[in-house]
Design a protein around this motif. Structure first.
Motif, PDB file in Angstrom:
ATOM      1  N   TYR A 206       0.829  -1.211   0.000  1.00  0.00           N
ATOM      2  CA  TYR A 206       0.000   0.000   0.000  1.00  0.00           C
ATOM      3  C   TYR A 206       0.860   1.257   0.000  1.00  0.00           C
ATOM      4  O   TYR A 206       0.669   2.160  -0.831  1.00  0.00           O
TER       5      TYR A 206
ATOM      6  N   ASN B 171       1.393   4.481  -2.222  1.00  0.00           N
ATOM      7  CA  ASN B 171       0.674   5.640  -1.691  1.00  0.00           C
ATOM      8  C   ASN B 171       1.435   6.417  -0.623  1.00  0.00           C
ATOM      9  O   ASN B 171       0.839   7.222   0.092  1.00  0.00           O
TER      10      ASN B 171
ATOM     11  N   SER C 119      -4.278  10.558  11.422  1.00  0.00           N
ATOM     12  CA  SER C 119      -4.648  10.405  10.017  1.00  0.00           C
ATOM     13  C   SER C 119      -4.891   8.943   9.656  1.00  0.00           C
ATOM     14  O   SER C 119      -4.663   8.515   8.539  1.00  0.00           O
ATOM     15  N   LEU C 120      -5.364   8.170  10.649  1.00  0.00           N
ATOM     16  CA  LEU C 120      -5.807   6.794  10.436  1.00  0.00           C
ATOM     17  C   LEU C 120      -7.306   6.723  10.697  1.00  0.00           C
ATOM     18  O   LEU C 120      -7.855   7.551  11.426  1.00  0.00           O
TER      19      LEU C 120
ATOM     20  N   TYR D 212      -9.392  12.818   8.865  1.00  0.00           N
ATOM     21  CA  TYR D 212      -8.028  12.322   8.646  1.00  0.00           C
ATOM     22  C   TYR D 212      -7.183  13.252   7.776  1.00  0.00           C
ATOM     23  O   TYR D 212      -5.975  13.030   7.605  1.00  0.00           O
TER      24      TYR D 212
ATOM     25  N   LEU E 112      -3.219   8.656   6.004  1.00  0.00           N
ATOM     26  CA  LEU E 112      -4.192   8.238   4.985  1.00  0.00           C
ATOM     27  C   LEU E 112      -4.895   9.441   4.372  1.00  0.00           C
ATOM     28  O   LEU E 112      -5.394   9.362   3.252  1.00  0.00           O
TER      29      LEU E 112
ATOM     30  N   TRP F 217     -18.327   6.730   1.124  1.00  0.00           N
ATOM     31  CA  TRP F 217     -17.339   7.754   0.793  1.00  0.00           C
ATOM     32  C   TRP F 217     -17.996   8.982   0.186  1.00  0.00           C
ATOM     33  O   TRP F 217     -19.126   8.928  -0.296  1.00  0.00           O
TER      34      TRP F 217
ATOM     35  N   ILE G 167     -10.446   2.759  -3.463  1.00  0.00           N
ATOM     36  CA  ILE G 167      -9.634   3.602  -2.575  1.00  0.00           C
ATOM     37  C   ILE G 167     -10.157   3.507  -1.144  1.00  0.00           C
ATOM     38  O   ILE G 167      -9.382   3.361  -0.185  1.00  0.00           O
ATOM     39  N   SER G 168     -11.471   3.585  -0.994  1.00  0.00           N
ATOM     40  CA  SER G 168     -12.097   3.548   0.335  1.00  0.00           C
ATOM     41  C   SER G 168     -11.848   2.218   1.028  1.00  0.00           C
ATOM     42  O   SER G 168     -11.461   2.175   2.208  1.00  0.00           O
TER      43      SER G 168
ATOM     44  N   ASN H 291      -9.476   0.098   0.490  1.00  0.00           N
ATOM     45  CA  ASN H 291      -8.054  -0.029   0.813  1.00  0.00           C
ATOM     46  C   ASN H 291      -7.682   0.757   2.060  1.00  0.00           C
ATOM     47  O   ASN H 291      -6.904   0.283   2.907  1.00  0.00           O
ATOM     48  N   ARG H 292      -8.233   1.950   2.196  1.00  0.00           N
ATOM     49  CA  ARG H 292      -7.898   2.778   3.362  1.00  0.00           C
ATOM     50  C   ARG H 292      -8.481   2.192   4.648  1.00  0.00           C
ATOM     51  O   ARG H 292      -7.828   2.209   5.703  1.00  0.00           O
TER      52      ARG H 292
ATOM     53  N   ALA I 124      -5.796   0.772   7.539  1.00  0.00           N
ATOM     54  CA  ALA I 124      -5.869   1.358   8.880  1.00  0.00           C
ATOM     55  C   ALA I 124      -6.085   0.266   9.917  1.00  0.00           C
ATOM     56  O   ALA I 124      -5.461   0.263  10.989  1.00  0.00           O
TER      57      ALA I 124
END
Length: 680
Positions: free
Chosen positions: A247, A251, A327-328, A576, A594, A613, A647-648, A650-651, A655
């Motif tokens: 990841y 990123n 930011s997690l 975040y 993130l 999202w 994207i959502s 994965n984040r 986390a």
């Protein structure tokens, strides 16, 4: 030929008679078991009708039925006279599952989790709010249960259990019922897709899981997920590390440079944690009187982020603190502050600023152990936690603790001492008065929530009740009080010459959890008739699910005394994104953030812990697999949705891995940073 036909017909009739006799005997001697099935299945179906509205979906029905049958089969291992205890116990459990989830969904638009039991103590102090969140319809779940008890009483009087004892072979019925449950389960499993299984495993998309797997499978799976803090670190580390490396190889956040880079380097920071204040209140008036005059002034003088959204989960305020400072995203099961407090959070804002010589502290007028802050804070990087009786004189109490005005006034005295002994500080002031249920706020707030209007016939000025005596009315009074407290805080800080070298950051931690019906009264009240407008009225404002979700945004303001940066930022932003944005301004960096520096990203996306999202163009509900475009001029295709959905997911996933497997600690042991650098 005729004889053969007669013989076949005769055999069919005999088989039908035997089946009829068997069915009749089974029905007469299994009344209790059948009643248990009806009660449990009816309630689970009713729950879906009240919540997800997936009433006719066969998959959750089969899933619930298989669970009911398999659990019920074990009841036959008891003697008939003792079976009621077993079936009634499970009927009560299933009823409570449906009742609790109905109440929770009506107020939080999600399903509850066993992990909430770990934080149940956090809610005991707000028990008054229960009377406002439980609805009359929620008690319907108990009606079938009551009927079940009456059926048992009737059967006992008719000697039912004596009759069953004579003919029932418990082990055989248990085996046959278990087999039936497994057959139903097999049909259910054959209908599942890869997406279904993936989301069941991840668990964070709770509404989807209930819609596809039923409430009982969801709750059972949640029990397993709730054990994750103890189980997960023992298994799957290699997979988690690989996902982490892959990841961030793609990123990893680089330092950003823009016109706001290092503008506040060396400045002090005071974070004001504005409990439950929502963004729609800023600029709002009742009878021409501003609800939040101080926040209005500060938002006009500083950087005001008008499209800012909280990303909290079941940990509410603690989740917001965590996400804003690391930011997690919050974990999918449990809460970070309670379940994962002992992890390495080396890249929190507090820890990164401590490396620059900052003294870090937090202040709160509530109990020190609320949300386990006293244990979590050292890991988050706070040097000192000033809380309740340890640091404050309890001279004025509103709601859960020291009133905001008293809290701020006493806090300034402490901050003054800190300022005189440290070159720089980063402090968080956690407000409290505006916490639900706002039951005693009328004693401290004189804000008028009635509505003045001119009589359409006589022209005479009259007063209608409007929001007086309502939950949203009490909430507005409370916000007005909180706003006044913030105004007094700013004035005191200025008097003590603390503002000259300090940046004030104000953020709403989460929405107030008001029901849609409260907003309906706020937007659609008719003062002449003293009632809600009819939906056919031209001025009627529709408050649907999407309106409600978007209305949950909270304020975010960065303010300094010299008003050097007075601007409004309309770009969509999440909790975040706060740390990367402040990091660019104060010259520190988190390589594993993130979120994004809001001034260095073209199209931002706010990812919510449940997988939903939001971008400037669309709000997407992953539970329902549908979205709404935020502009009629935008044409958004499936590729757009697929991209941000990926994207959502994965984040949310990364986390979870970072927190559960303590990967910031593992970066030292496994030299992960070097591996990421090699891949890049």
């Amino acid at each position: 030929m005729k004889e053969k036909l007669k013989k076949v017909l005769y055999e069919c009739i005999n088989k039908f008679k035997k089946f009829k006799l068997f069915s009749s005997t089974y029905a007469r001697t299994n009344i209790l078991f059948i009643s248990y099935i009806v009660v449990s299945l009816f309630n689970s179906t009713l729950l879906r009708y009240f919540t997800t509205e997936a009433f006719w979906n066969i998959k959750p029905v089969l899933a619930d039925l298989s669970v009911i049958l398999i659990i019920g089969a074990l009841g036959y291992l008891f003697k008939p006279h003792n079976q009621f205890k077993y079936f009634s116990a499970w009927s009560i459990i299933f009823t409570l599952i449906c009742f609790i989830n109905s109440v929770y969904y009506n107020n939080f638009y999600s399903f509850t989790s066993l992990s909430l039991l770990a934080t149940a103590g956090q809610g005991l102090s707000v028990a008054d709010a229960l009377t406002k969140i439980v609805e009359l319809k929620d008690f319907i779940f108990f009606i079938p249960l009551i009927i079940f008890f009456f059926i048992n009483s009737y059967l006992k009087k008719r000697g039912y259990y004596d009759l069953v004892s004579e003919i029932e072979i418990g082990k055989i019925r248990a085996m046959n019922t278990m087999l039936a449950g497994l057959i139903v389960l097999g049909f259910f499993i054959s209908m599942l897709t890869g997406t279904d299984l993936s989301r069941l495993k991840k668990q964070w998309n709770r509404e989807y899981v209930v819609m596809q797997f039923g409430i009982y499978v969801y709750q059972g799976n949640d029990v397993i997920a709730s054990l994750k803090p103890q189980i997960s670190p023992l298994f799957g580390l290699d997979t988690a590390v690989k996902e982490f490396i892959d990841y961030f190889a793609l990123n990893k956040n680089e330092d950003t440079t823009n016109k706001y880079t290092n503008i506040y380097e060396g400045k002090n920071v005071l974070m004001i944690h504005a409990e439950s204040i929502q963004n729609w209140l800023i600029g709002a008036t009742i009878n021409g009187v501003e609800i939040t005059p101080n926040l209005n002034r500060l938002s006009n003088q500083g950087m005001y982020f008008t499209n800012f959204h909280s990303q909290e989960s079941v940990g509410t305020s603690s989740d917001s603190e965590f996400t804003l400072n690391t930011s997690l995203l919050p974990v999918s099961s449990g809460t970070v502050f309670v379940s994962y407090w002992n992890r390495n959070y080396a890249y929190s804002t507090q820890n990164l600023l401590k490396e620059k010589g900052y003294y870090t502290f937090s202040m709160h007028g509530n109990n020190c152990d609320m949300w386990n802050r006293n244990n979590m804070y050292p890991h988050l990087g706070y040097d000192k936690f000033y809380c309740y009786t340890d640091a404050y004189t309890i001279d004025e109490v509103i709601g859960l603790g020291v009133s905001d005005k008293s809290f701020f006034n006493q806090s300034v005295d402490i901050i003054k001492e800190i300022d005189s002994t440290h070159d720089n500080f980063y402090g968080t002031l956690i407000m409290l008065t505006n916490h639900t249920p706002w039951s005693d706020i009328s004693e401290f707030s004189e804000f008028d929530v009635t509505m003045k209007y001119n009589d359409p016939v006589t022209g005479e000025e009259k007063v209608a009740p409007y929001l007086e005596g309502t939950t949203i009315g009490d909430y507005i009074k409370s916000v007005n009080y909180a706003d006044a407290a913030i105004g007094e805080l700013i004035n005191r800080l200025d008097e003590e010459n603390i503002l000259d070298d300090t940046v004030i950051v104000i953020y709403g931690d989460h929405d107030a959890k008001l029901k849609k019906s409260e907003y309906n009264r706020y937007y659609n009240y008719d003062p002449v008739k003293d009632e809600i407008k009819d939906k056919t009225d031209e001025s009627y404002v529709v408050v649907d699910d999407y309106t409600y979700e978007l209305n949950r945004e909270v304020p975010f303001i960065i303010w300094t005394k010299n008003n050097q940066y007075s601007m409004k930022v309309d770009k969509v932003m999440g909790m975040y994104d706060v740390q990367p944005t402040l990091a660019n301004m104060f010259n520190f960096h988190n390589p594993y953030a993130l979120g994004k520096d809001i001034f260095s990203v073209e199209e931002n996306v706010v990812v919510f812990p449940n997988g939903n999202w939001l971008t400037d163009k669309m709000y997407y509900n992953s539970q329902k697999d549908e979205g709404v475009a935020l502009s009629v001029n935008e044409v958004l295709g499936t590729d757009y949705i697929a991209n941000f959905t990926k994207i959502s997911e994965n984040r949310v996933s990364i986390a979870d891995k970072i927190i559960v497997y303590d990967l910031f600690e593992k970066t030292k042991e496994l030299e992960i940073e070097e591996k990421i650098a090699e891949i890049k």
